[in-house]
Design an enzyme around this catalytic site. Sequence first.
Site: not given
Ligand SMILES: [Mn+2]
Length: 305
Positions: A101, A128, A130, A132, A145, A232, A234, A277
């Site tokens: 990322h 995402d 997360h 980030d 990332h 992302d 994830d 990712e």
């Molecule tokens: Mn990310």
Amino acid sequence: MKNNQVAIIGAPLDLGQGRRGTDMGPSAVRVAGLGTRLAALGYQVSDLGNIAVPQAESVADAGPAGAKFLHEIAASCDRLGGLVVETLQHGRMPLVLGGDHSIAVGTVAGVSRFFRDRGEKIGLLWIDAHADMNTPESSPSGNVHGMPLACCAGAGPEELTRLFGYAPKVDPANIALVGIREIDEEERATIRRTGARAFTMREIDERGMRAVMEDALAIAGGNTAGFHLSFDMDFVDAQFAPGVGTPVRGGATYREAHLAMEMVGDSGRMVSAEVVEVNPVLDQMNRTAELAVELILSAMGKRIL
Ligand SMILES: [Mn+2]
């Protein structure tokens, strides 16, 4: 804002995270048929190939512990950002394939710069697990990332935040972060300080994906020339997207992810996008890359009926 011309750009970077393999992401997404499937949807697709990025094995000194490979990542983002500006100048929508990322710092810098030169600003829709939103001071791992959204909002190492000579790349009032469920303790402070709006998985559970995306699209799309989508993989639950470096349970379902992207497509306000990712080393039979292609198609206007 609907642009019929799309340019695919690969950014095979894996220096921003600890689990290697996202450098193969662009290839996996191409193998899953991205170009031909976009063409079948009516787009004129050109593939600009991959930007050049260093391999970890070729870098003698990983640099600062708080932001590993900072110099190499910044140079790669600078290169990517330049290509993104050129792509937009040619009237094509950039579609960037990561890579981890951290490449988003380059993509967003390029899109921001293109519109800034025209006296316009962009919004940012960040999807995402997360936030980030780490900085070298707050990051437990030193993996870049985990920092790109903070950088786009103007917080972080100057080498990244001041790419192309200005910061922030996006006014935090136009940043919407959707899907988060794992935050580092000190990251919370950066989210609050920047003022970006974060929609957690809990909020999605309680209000539903549709209501959350309506708000997120209003934040990223309101009063802007359009928004950049940074996706992302994830964000999606690992049962559907196993090939990511930092899976977190409790992610979006297959249909929730598609609904979010269908709403992006309906908005007609996306000016650029990236999907990041995808890690083929951790994937099962390229499932995650195939899902990435499906989700991109939904964001680009593919409909069930
Ligand atoms: Mn990310």
